[in-house]
Design an enzyme around this catalytic site. Structure first.
Site, PDB file in Angstrom:
ATOM      1  N   ASP A 191      13.956  -9.300 -11.167  1.00 44.96           N
ATOM      2  CA  ASP A 191      14.057 -10.428 -10.242  1.00 44.96           C
ATOM      3  C   ASP A 191      15.523 -10.576  -9.849  1.00 44.96           C
ATOM      4  O   ASP A 191      16.402 -10.569 -10.708  1.00 44.96           O
ATOM      5  CB  ASP A 191      13.551 -11.712 -10.902  1.00 44.96           C
ATOM      6  CG  ASP A 191      13.524 -12.876  -9.927  1.00 44.96           C
ATOM      7  OD1 ASP A 191      13.051 -12.686  -8.795  1.00 44.96           O
ATOM      8  OD2 ASP A 191      13.988 -13.973 -10.294  1.00 44.96           O
ATOM      9  N   GLU A 276      10.652  -7.352  -6.013  1.00 44.59           N
ATOM     10  CA  GLU A 276       9.986  -8.201  -5.030  1.00 44.59           C
ATOM     11  C   GLU A 276      10.376  -7.747  -3.629  1.00 44.59           C
ATOM     12  O   GLU A 276      11.536  -7.430  -3.360  1.00 44.59           O
ATOM     13  CB  GLU A 276      10.392  -9.660  -5.241  1.00 44.59           C
ATOM     14  CG  GLU A 276       9.537 -10.647  -4.463  1.00 44.59           C
ATOM     15  CD  GLU A 276       9.842 -12.082  -4.849  1.00 44.59           C
ATOM     16  OE1 GLU A 276       9.157 -12.990  -4.339  1.00 44.59           O
ATOM     17  OE2 GLU A 276      10.771 -12.297  -5.654  1.00 44.59           O
ATOM     18  N   ASP A 357      13.755 -17.614 -14.071  1.00 48.01           N
ATOM     19  CA  ASP A 357      13.992 -16.254 -13.588  1.00 48.01           C
ATOM     20  C   ASP A 357      13.352 -15.208 -14.492  1.00 48.01           C
ATOM     21  O   ASP A 357      12.792 -14.221 -14.013  1.00 48.01           O
ATOM     22  CB  ASP A 357      15.493 -16.012 -13.464  1.00 48.01           C
ATOM     23  CG  ASP A 357      16.142 -16.935 -12.445  1.00 48.01           C
ATOM     24  OD1 ASP A 357      15.489 -17.232 -11.423  1.00 48.01           O
ATOM     25  OD2 ASP A 357      17.285 -17.373 -12.673  1.00 48.01           O
TER      26      ASP A 357
END
Length: 400
Positions: A191, A276, A357
């Site tokens: 992330d 992502e 996170d």
């Protein structure tokens, strides 16, 4: 970057210091390359308005005719190889445009466009570790910061000068040392963030060094001095512009160095890497976060991760941006209604307390494994016109 069954085409970039004569020759070459590109683009644009198609062969014939005119006779003073190469680059630009992979080609600017020239094998000599370009009698004074692969013979040499005035030469070679790494079972969810550059599903957080912020005061001071110089090509303005460019180059170099080290480490340690699928170009429209997002350079991170994964036989999975990685509990799967950016830790109804996170990275890893196993269906479809799914995963892996 393309991967063959035997070896990888890899560019090795080095700094070099030209003599005054070499610098003058290269500067003339850069100008001629830009001129030919703009002339060919104008010719193709006019032909397009007449509903005619002009290809590389036609522009090559035009170049021959241009050299015979009195107005453009100076094109004969430089090597013809970079001029032909810029026509090939224009052809590639139009191919990408017609394939809807890029916008319509734009004209090159004397001040803003990249100063570069590309030489193929007929335009340079590589002998005893020295590179000599066409129209030059002396080899380039290259700082060999790292060796070329054993027995490598460059197929293309690209010479460039950045806005800071530094000269670089890039040698394109086959690199047989780049081979798939031994397969491993390890996988990691990644992330990206601003306070921390990367957050891994293992719980590791990599600090964001914020390179631009560290030099922001120096950059602002140099830009103020530049703004006070009279516009034009005066020596004082050129000197001020060069100082701004040097600060920007220092920031970009440190950022690129860090990203190369991080991506190489992640690719070597993990077989599967899940990220992502962010649309950075839309995110930077948020003027509050645009500067920090640009400094984090998420797009460059993904690009490096993907081509290195292709080199070393790893797999990169991009999970759809609408996947609620931050709002979903990685323990029980419950979905929270809202998750504002200022909430960094939260507790689920099941009693599990999450770091925002790290929880997102764990959920990305789970989603990536589901994509690898079944292709989709890692979360329910959201309601949308036409009933289309919001899930769109991209898998990047080395071709067998």
């Amino acid at each position: 970057m393309s991967v063959t069954a035997t070896c990888v085409k890899r560019a090795f970039k080095y700094r070099f210091y030209p003599t005054d004569a070499q610098a003058a020759e290269l500067s003339r070459t850069f100008g001629c390359v830009r001129k030919v590109y703009n002339l060919a683009l104008a010719a193709r644009t006019e032909a397009w308005a007449r509903q005619e198609r002009v290809n590389y062969n036609a522009t090559s014939a035009m170049l021959t005719a241009w050299k015979k005119t009195e107005e453009l006779a100076f094109l004969n003073e430089v090597s013809s190889v970079p001029l032909q190469q810029t026509l090939r680059h224009l052809q590639t630009a139009f191919t990408n445009f017609f394939g809807r992979r890029a916008k319509y080609p734009r004209f090159k600017s004397r001040k803003k466009s990249r100063r570069s020239a590309e030489y193929t094998t007929s335009g340079f000599r590589f002998r005893d570790g020295e590179v000599t370009l066409a129209k030059m009698t002396e080899p380039l004074d290259i700082v060999w910061s790292r060796p070329l692969p054993c027995g490598a013979k460059p197929s293309t040499v690209t010479v460039s000068q950045d806005p800071a005035g530094r000269w670089f030469v890039s040698l394109l070679c086959d690199d047989p040392s780049v081979q798939p790494l031994p397969a491993t079972e390890s996988a990691v969810g990644i992330d990206v963030g601003l306070d921390h550059l990367l957050i891994l599903s293992t719980g590791e957080k990599i600090t964001n060094p914020q390179h631009e912020r560290r030099d922001r005061l120096r950059l602002a001071k140099a830009q103020r001095k530049l703004s006070r110089k009279a516009k034009g090509d005066g020596a004082n303005r050129t000197k001020a512009r060069r100082k701004v460019a040097k600060i920007r180059a220092r920031i970009a170099d440190r950022r690129r160095d860090l990203l190369h080290k991080l991506t190489t480490r992640l690719v070597r340690e993990n077989q599967t890497l899940v990220i992502e699928d962010l649309t950075v170009r839309n995110m930077v429209k948020n003027h509050t976060l645009a500067r920090a997002i640009s400094d984090a350079s998420w797009r460059d991170f993904r690009s490096m991760l993907e081509y290195k994964a292709a080199w070393y036989g790893r797999e990169v999975i991009a999970v759809d941006r609408f996947f609620p990685s931050s709002k979903m509990c990685s323990h029980c799967g419950a979905l929270q209604d809202k998750m504002p950016l200022n909430v960094r830790t939260w507790t689920c109804a099941c009693g599990t307390t999450h770091d925002r996170d790290v929880n997102a990275a764990i959920n990305l890893l789970a989603a990536g494994r589901a994509v690898a196993a079944w292709g989709a269906g890692v979360r329910p479809q959201r309601s949308s016109p036409g009933g289309q799914s919001a899930m769109k995963q991209e898998v990047s892996r080395r071709e067998p």
